[in-house]
Design a protein around this motif. Structure first.
Motif, PDB file in Angstrom:
ATOM      1  N   CYS A 144       0.841  -1.197   0.000  1.00 21.63           N
ATOM      2  CA  CYS A 144       0.000   0.000   0.000  1.00 21.63           C
ATOM      3  C   CYS A 144       0.874   1.245   0.000  1.00 21.63           C
ATOM      4  O   CYS A 144       1.923   1.274   0.654  1.00 21.63           O
ATOM      5  N   SER A 145       0.425   2.263  -0.706  1.00 16.38           N
ATOM      6  CA  SER A 145       1.002   3.599  -0.613  1.00 16.38           C
ATOM      7  C   SER A 145      -0.133   4.543  -0.265  1.00 16.38           C
ATOM      8  O   SER A 145      -1.195   4.498  -0.888  1.00 16.38           O
ATOM      9  N   VAL A 146       0.101   5.410   0.722  1.00 14.91           N
ATOM     10  CA  VAL A 146      -0.958   6.311   1.174  1.00 14.91           C
ATOM     11  C   VAL A 146      -0.402   7.714   1.309  1.00 14.91           C
ATOM     12  O   VAL A 146       0.726   7.909   1.772  1.00 14.91           O
ATOM     13  N   SER A 147      -1.185   8.691   0.886  1.00 16.13           N
ATOM     14  CA  SER A 147      -0.806  10.089   1.061  1.00 16.13           C
ATOM     15  C   SER A 147      -2.013  10.856   1.557  1.00 16.13           C
ATOM     16  O   SER A 147      -3.072  10.852   0.929  1.00 16.13           O
ATOM     17  N   CYS A 148      -1.841  11.539   2.678  1.00 13.25           N
ATOM     18  CA  CYS A 148      -2.906  12.367   3.245  1.00 13.25           C
ATOM     19  C   CYS A 148      -2.331  13.747   3.543  1.00 13.25           C
ATOM     20  O   CYS A 148      -1.381  13.863   4.329  1.00 13.25           O
ATOM     21  N   GLY A 149      -2.871  14.770   2.916  1.00 14.83           N
ATOM     22  CA  GLY A 149      -2.393  16.124   3.137  1.00 14.83           C
ATOM     23  C   GLY A 149      -1.173  16.486   2.320  1.00 14.83           C
ATOM     24  O   GLY A 149      -0.588  17.548   2.531  1.00 14.83           O
ATOM     25  N   GLY A 150      -0.786  15.628   1.394  1.00 13.19           N
ATOM     26  CA  GLY A 150       0.405  15.884   0.589  1.00 13.19           C
ATOM     27  C   GLY A 150       0.142  16.587  -0.724  1.00 13.19           C
ATOM     28  O   GLY A 150       1.086  16.921  -1.452  1.00 13.19           O
ATOM     29  N   MET A 151      -1.138  16.808  -1.032  1.00  7.22           N
ATOM     30  CA  MET A 151      -1.505  17.439  -2.295  1.00  7.22           C
ATOM     31  C   MET A 151      -1.819  18.914  -2.068  1.00  7.22           C
ATOM     32  O   MET A 151      -2.286  19.306  -1.012  1.00  7.22           O
ATOM     33  N   GLY A 152      -1.570  19.726  -3.081  1.00  2.24           N
ATOM     34  CA  GLY A 152      -1.874  21.145  -2.988  1.00  2.24           C
ATOM     35  C   GLY A 152      -0.880  21.970  -3.774  1.00  2.24           C
ATOM     36  O   GLY A 152       0.054  21.439  -4.389  1.00  2.24           O
ATOM     37  N   GLU A 153      -1.063  23.271  -3.773  1.00  2.00           N
ATOM     38  CA  GLU A 153      -0.163  24.182  -4.472  1.00  2.00           C
ATOM     39  C   GLU A 153       1.260  24.012  -3.955  1.00  2.00           C
ATOM     40  O   GLU A 153       1.520  24.064  -2.744  1.00  2.00           O
ATOM     41  N   GLY A 154       2.214  23.742  -4.856  1.00  2.00           N
ATOM     42  CA  GLY A 154       3.603  23.564  -4.472  1.00  2.00           C
ATOM     43  C   GLY A 154       3.905  22.252  -3.789  1.00  2.00           C
ATOM     44  O   GLY A 154       5.022  22.044  -3.313  1.00  2.00           O
ATOM     45  N   HIS A 155       2.919  21.374  -3.700  1.00  2.00           N
ATOM     46  CA  HIS A 155       3.093  20.090  -3.027  1.00  2.00           C
ATOM     47  C   HIS A 155       3.353  18.995  -4.070  1.00  2.00           C
ATOM     48  O   HIS A 155       4.136  19.195  -4.980  1.00  2.00           O
ATOM     49  N   ILE A 156       2.722  17.840  -3.945  1.00  2.07           N
ATOM     50  CA  ILE A 156       2.983  16.732  -4.864  1.00  2.07           C
ATOM     51  C   ILE A 156       2.465  17.084  -6.260  1.00  2.07           C
ATOM     52  O   ILE A 156       1.271  17.356  -6.435  1.00  2.07           O
ATOM     53  N   PRO A 157       3.332  17.084  -7.273  1.00  4.78           N
ATOM     54  CA  PRO A 157       2.878  17.329  -8.636  1.00  4.78           C
ATOM     55  C   PRO A 157       2.272  16.068  -9.242  1.00  4.78           C
ATOM     56  O   PRO A 157       2.493  14.958  -8.746  1.00  4.78           O
ATOM     57  N   VAL A 174      -3.427   2.075  -3.499  1.00  9.29           N
ATOM     58  CA  VAL A 174      -2.973   3.464  -3.373  1.00  9.29           C
ATOM     59  C   VAL A 174      -4.149   4.296  -2.887  1.00  9.29           C
ATOM     60  O   VAL A 174      -5.244   4.225  -3.444  1.00  9.29           O
ATOM     61  N   CYS A 175      -3.919   5.083  -1.835  1.00  8.58           N
ATOM     62  CA  CYS A 175      -4.958   5.937  -1.264  1.00  8.58           C
ATOM     63  C   CYS A 175      -4.437   7.373  -1.187  1.00  8.58           C
ATOM     64  O   CYS A 175      -3.357   7.614  -0.631  1.00  8.58           O
ATOM     65  N   ILE A 176      -5.175   8.292  -1.771  1.00  7.02           N
ATOM     66  CA  ILE A 176      -4.809   9.713  -1.745  1.00  7.02           C
ATOM     67  C   ILE A 176      -5.972  10.491  -1.140  1.00  7.02           C
ATOM     68  O   ILE A 176      -7.096  10.436  -1.643  1.00  7.02           O
ATOM     69  N   VAL A 177      -5.694  11.203  -0.052  1.00  6.66           N
ATOM     70  CA  VAL A 177      -6.714  12.017   0.615  1.00  6.66           C
ATOM     71  C   VAL A 177      -6.241  13.465   0.600  1.00  6.66           C
ATOM     72  O   VAL A 177      -5.094  13.754   0.953  1.00  6.66           O
ATOM     73  N   MET A 178      -7.115  14.364   0.204  1.00  5.52           N
ATOM     74  CA  MET A 178      -6.739  15.763   0.049  1.00  5.52           C
ATOM     75  C   MET A 178      -7.944  16.659   0.271  1.00  5.52           C
ATOM     76  O   MET A 178      -9.085  16.185   0.294  1.00  5.52           O
TER      77      MET A 178
END
Length: 238
Positions: A144-157, A174-178
């Motif tokens: 599993c790969s998980v990202s929470c709060g990593g997305m946004g302006e200047g963050h993860i492209p 894969v789980c992406i939470v934003m």
């Protein structure tokens, strides 16, 4: 003396207002990745990050950990999980509380990563930014790969999605939470995130399992959670 019409400002109110200001600042339009990393390092080093983003303000880590736990089910003690944009380990701690034992962290801000290290959550800690650059991680390393709060302006492209796919095993999760508003507030995401998700699915890289709105994700504002399953047979994973 009557208290009618008098507004009482509590410590929690001040703390939440401060956290809102900090969060807005590190997602402001035009912020660079270098500025983001520097901002988060300073926020962590002043000892306030975990305090500012406690559960009452930020439910994202619980939501993300629940999604990963639901997917892994009986495999929780053996699952290898990569926490992307791990910060100080808020998601990692929630995963640890649910019985996960094999957790690695990926985080570009040294101050955040040092706080995460002290919590003894992660086996390996990578001070790396998720983008198109190849990470020092082998193909198919994680269940599993998980990202929470990593997305946004200047963050993860968006070009970082290919690396998430590469390091996650075929059949993995894969789980992406934003924050939901970033889908329109962030120019790169507005123009391409959901289209890229579809393109990657059409290309046989992953299958989108769900796209769910998350009520009260942060400061009472909605989030959105994307859940994907990596295809068992993936074409051209270079």
């Amino acid at each position: 003396m009557s208290n009618e019409g008098v507004t009482t400002i509590t410590h929690n109110d001040v703390q939440e207002d401060t956290a809102r200001v900090f969060t807005a600042e590190c997602h402001r339009v035009g912020i660079t990745t270098e500025e983001v990393v520097d901002f988060y390092t300073k926020w962590a080093m002043n000892g306030k990050y975990d305090q500012d983003l406690h559960f009452e303000n930020y439910e994202g880590p619980v939501v993300a950990a629940n999604a990963v736990a639901e997917y892994c089910k009986d495999n929780i003690p053996w699952a290898n999980v990569l926490d992307v944009a791990a910060g100080t380990g808020l998601v990692g701690k929630q995963l640890q509380n649910r019985g996960f034992k094999h957790l690695d962290a990926l985080e570009p801000a040294t101050g955040m990563l040092e706080h995460a290290r002290r919590k003894n959550i992660y086996t390996n800690l990578y001070c790396e930014f998720l983008n198109s650059k190849r990470l020092p991680i082998d193909d198919d390393s994680y269940d599993c790969s998980v990202s929470c709060g990593g997305m946004g302006e200047g963050h993860i492209p968006l070009n970082g999605f290919s690396e998430l796919i590469r390091v996650t095993k075929p059949g993995g999760f894969v789980c992406i939470v934003m924050k939901e508003s970033y889908l329109s507030d962030c120019k790169e995401y507005e123009d391409g995130l959901e289209q890229l998700v579809k393109d990657l699915e059409d290309a046989g890289k992953w299958e989108r399992l769900s796209r769910d709105v998350v009520p009260n994700y942060v400061f009472g504002e909605n989030g959105v959670m994307f859940r994907f399953k990596i295809r068992d047979v993936v074409c051209d994973r270079k």
